[in-house]
Scaffold this active site. Structure first.
Site, PDB file in Angstrom:
ATOM      1  N   HIS A  53       0.840  -1.204   0.000  1.00 36.48           N
ATOM      2  CA  HIS A  53       0.000   0.000   0.000  1.00 36.48           C
ATOM      3  C   HIS A  53       0.879   1.260   0.000  1.00 36.48           C
ATOM      4  O   HIS A  53       0.641   2.190  -0.779  1.00 36.48           O
ATOM      5  CB  HIS A  53      -0.924  -0.021   1.223  1.00 36.48           C
ATOM      6  N   HIS A  77       3.651   7.334   5.365  1.00 40.61           N
ATOM      7  CA  HIS A  77       2.434   7.966   5.891  1.00 40.61           C
ATOM      8  C   HIS A  77       1.680   7.121   6.912  1.00 40.61           C
ATOM      9  O   HIS A  77       0.922   7.647   7.714  1.00 40.61           O
ATOM     10  CB  HIS A  77       1.498   8.387   4.751  1.00 40.61           C
ATOM     11  N   GLU A  81       0.621   6.441  13.151  1.00 39.44           N
ATOM     12  CA  GLU A  81      -0.537   6.054  13.976  1.00 39.44           C
ATOM     13  C   GLU A  81      -0.579   6.810  15.296  1.00 39.44           C
ATOM     14  O   GLU A  81      -0.598   6.213  16.371  1.00 39.44           O
ATOM     15  CB  GLU A  81      -0.522   4.537  14.239  1.00 39.44           C
ATOM     16  N   ASP A  82      -0.580   8.092  15.240  1.00 38.17           N
ATOM     17  CA  ASP A  82      -0.671   8.945  16.434  1.00 38.17           C
ATOM     18  C   ASP A  82       0.433   8.661  17.454  1.00 38.17           C
ATOM     19  O   ASP A  82       0.245   8.820  18.656  1.00 38.17           O
ATOM     20  CB  ASP A  82      -2.038   8.778  17.135  1.00 38.17           C
ATOM     21  N   ASP A 148      -3.379   8.279  -0.984  1.00 43.44           N
ATOM     22  CA  ASP A 148      -3.733   7.230  -0.034  1.00 43.44           C
ATOM     23  C   ASP A 148      -5.160   6.752  -0.303  1.00 43.44           C
ATOM     24  O   ASP A 148      -5.441   5.567  -0.418  1.00 43.44           O
ATOM     25  CB  ASP A 148      -3.596   7.811   1.388  1.00 43.44           C
ATOM     26  N   ASP A 268     -21.088  11.358 -27.654  1.00 47.72           N
ATOM     27  CA  ASP A 268     -19.809  11.916 -27.228  1.00 47.72           C
ATOM     28  C   ASP A 268     -19.229  11.149 -26.041  1.00 47.72           C
ATOM     29  O   ASP A 268     -18.945  11.682 -24.995  1.00 47.72           O
ATOM     30  CB  ASP A 268     -19.917  13.410 -26.917  1.00 47.72           C
TER      31      ASP A 268
HETATM   32 MN    MN Z   1      -2.728   4.606   4.010  1.00 47.37          MN
END
Ligand code: MN
Length: 672
Positions: A53, A77, A81-82, A148, A268
């Site tokens: 990911h 990124h 997690e805080d 993301d 179109d």
């Molecule tokens: Mn992510």
């Protein structure tokens, strides 16, 4: 590290160095390995290693040709997690720029649409404005967040259905509008197609099937058209790349919904894109196209002369191909094409592989200002955040229109904007005092939906105030919040006034016993102000009157026929209906002018007749000239009926030619 990820790293480096040859490969490798190690053992719902990911997010950012710090932050990124210590770690290893970006992404992680998780609106709005403010600080945060989200949408099918819907709704509500406003149309289209697929799966499948049925046929049609146009361009020595790109499923769906067209009627489905080298070539290519194909006069747009506010530039025209099928043709330069596809990302400039921090396009400045304004209105509107958001969403989504001020300046507004939105866009005061609007020189209602190209002139009046129903038809958040705020403030003023009135009333009751109304006139409920009778027109009880508010001298009441009325209306602080208080017993001075044949006893007869009506004569002035007599008479009158009786009597005196009431009752005018 698994071998596959060694290979993937080389691929990522090649992708970046293609546009940024001075990439610091070691720096990127360090971030790559750090992320790999942190996520080791974690799996996505798809069964893939979690690191996949992070890699995909980095690749999306590289496809937007972003700088190394952004791509490294894309890789990192999800490691935070805080986690505060982790952030410090990143700061030490990768520097403040990357740490700032990663922290920004982490800060907006838990953004949810209202209701999606039973969260309250207020919490949602707080997060939303938090995100917007972080964007204001560094727009790259939102680019990472969008990358993301795009990868999460690409792998959404692995999540449970309920979760799919939640995330799709959130994408539709927040990320699609943001991508749209940032001009990231490639990314936006892909997000939109996923939203369509997950939220309206039946329609999605139906449409995809239909498009596939005649795909070959359609592709052949477009290819032959592309070939024909290419031949015409090369005959005219215009170098161009041409492609026939299928439109996104969602845009086709939206079009069919908007126009209520059956799929079979829509031709179109492809847009032909002509990419030329120079700006001049755009118009030459357009000439060639228009010279060889019929085109819809009403479908030509010059977004080069007048770019959209997200920077989009292109010529758009719709031509009739073989069998009279309509095909959209877009013509632009390579640079315009980049902006058309990647919007704000295309504005990134590189110098020695680094982002030019000082480089701020007007566009970026505009956008930041826009977000800042929005974040502010959200924070100021805690009591009704949902409404502000609704307006914001509309604002992000709607197509833009361009209208002119009377001086020819262009004002860009979201589609559906009204003259009021225009007025507030020009200046808050113009909006607040907006009385009416002229569109292309004609009066138009304030609810009128403006169209591109129209000239709008706002008529203001110092006395005009907002009406509460204005909020129902304005469509820009700016106008909406300004009107709301005005009402909030004026409500405060009104309660203040009410308080004052109650006190005045109490005093009035006491004072009333002592002094009756001196002038016998009231003005529209204003019992507590000084009322004077105008010296210029001397109204009497029964006359139609108007009161004018003055600065420091109360209200002055004029006859509505007074010759000064027009001037007064222009200059006074406001005018009010007045009425006579019939209970009061009060005389008024009136001056009459008479013209009669000169004869003996004339004056005596007039005086006698006036006396018969029990009218007090204040002064008489007569002047004979040739065989005529001209006289002025000042008398005391009770009311209009009384005055009419007196005038009637005088006019019956033998030898009278006419009797007139004059403005002004002061000093009789001496005839010369
Ligand atoms: Mn992510």
């Amino acid at each position: 590290m698994q071998e596959i990820y060694e290979i993937e790293f080389d691929r990522l480096v090649r992708q970046i160095t293609a546009y940024n040859p001075k990439l610091d490969v070691d720096f990127l490798k360090k971030a790559y390995c750090f992320s790999y190690d942190e996520h080791i053992g974690q799996l996505r719902k798809s069964g893939e290693p979690y690191f996949q990911h992070c890699l995909e997010v980095a690749a999306i950012l590289a496809s937007l040709r972003l700088d190394a710090a952004t791509i490294a932050s894309g890789l990192l990124h999800d490691v935070v997690e805080d986690n505060e210590t982790m952030l410090q770690d990143i700061d030490q290893k990768f520097g403040a720029e990357v740490a700032g970006l990663v922290a920004g992404v982490a800060g907006i992680r838990h953004l949810k649409t209202p209701g999606a998780n039973g969260k309250t609106d207020e919490r949602y709005v707080e997060n939303y404005s938090k995100m917007l403010l972080s964007v204001v600080r560094d727009i790259r945060v939102v680019l990472i967040k969008l990358a993301d989200r795009l990868h999460n949408m690409r792998t959404l099918k692995y999540l449970p259905e309920k979760k799919q819907r939640e995330i799709a709704v959130e994408t539709r509500e927040i990320y699609v509008p943001l991508a749209n406003r940032l001009g990231l149309s490639r990314l936006k289209s892909e997000l939109e197609d996923f939203v369509f697929k997950f939220l309206n799966n039946e329609e999605y499948k139906k449409l995809a099937r239909k498009i596939n049925e005649k795909r070959q046929q359609r592709e052949q049609y477009i290819q032959s058209l592309v070939d024909t146009i290419a031949a015409h361009l090369s005959t005219n020595a215009i170098k161009a790349g041409i492609e026939g790109r299928p439109k996104s499923l969602f845009s086709i769906y939206k079009k069919s919904q908007n126009r209520n067209l059956a799929f079979e009627e829509m031709y179109d489905l492809f847009a032909i894109r002509i990419i030329v080298e120079k700006l001049e070539d755009c118009y030459q290519a357009l000439n060639v196209v228009h010279g060889n194909f019929e085109h819809r006069q009403d479908k030509f747009y010059d977004y080069i002369a007048r770019p959209k506010s997200n920077g989009y530039q292109s010529l758009h025209t719709v031509i009739f191909g073989k069998e009279n099928k309509l095909v959209e043709v877009q013509i632009r330069t390579e640079a315009m094409h980049r902006i058309a596809e990647d919007g704000i990302a295309a504005h990134w400039k590189y110098k020695e592989g680094k982002l030019e921090d000082n480089h701020l396009d007007k566009y970026l400045v505009d956008f930041r200002q826009y977000l800042r304004q929005l974040a502010e209105s959200l924070q100021n509107a805690k009591d009704e955040p949902r409404e502000v958001l609704e307006h914001f969403k509309i604002d992000l989504f709607k197509d833009e229109i361009f209208v002119y001020t009377p001086r020819g300046e262009v004002v860009s507004l979201p589609g559906g904007s009204t003259p009021l939105d225009f007025a507030f866009a020009v200046h808050t005061d113009v909006g607040i005092h907006c009385l009416g609007a002229k569109v292309n020189g004609n009066m138009a209602p304030l609810q009128y939906k403006l169209k591109s190209g129209e000239t709008v002139e706002i008529i203001t009046s110092a006395n005009q105030k907002p009406a509460i129903d204005w909020v129902n038809f304005v469509c820009t958040p700016r106008a909406y919040t300004k009107i709301k705020r005005w009402f909030k403030n004026s409500m405060r003023e009104q309660s203040q006034k009410l308080g004052e009135m109650i006190i005045h009333d109490a005093f009035r009751k006491i004072l009333d016993k002592a002094s009756p109304f001196e002038n016998g006139v009231r003005v529209q409920g204003l019992d507590n102000v000084l009322v004077h009778l105008a010296k210029c027109c001397h109204p009497v009880s029964g006359d139609r009157i108007l009161g004018f508010i003055t600065k420091g001298n109360g209200v002055i009441v004029h006859r509505s026929s007074c010759k000064n009325i027009l001037k007064l209306m222009e200059n006074s602080e406001g005018n009010l209906e007045g009425y006579w208080d019939l209970e009061r017993d009060k005389n008024f001075l009136v001056r009459l002018q008479m013209l009669g044949h000169d004869r003996i006893n004339f004056l005596h007869e007039v005086s006698a007749i006036v006396a018969q009506t029990h009218t007090n004569i204040v002064s008489v002035n007569m002047h004979a000239q040739d065989s005529c007599i001209q006289g002025h008479l000042v008398i005391e009158i009770k009311n209009l009926l009384h005055l009419t009786q007196v005038i009637n009597k005088i006019s019956k005196v033998n030898g009278i030619i006419n009797v007139d009431r004059l403005d002004g009752a002061g000093e009789p005018v001496v005839a010369h």
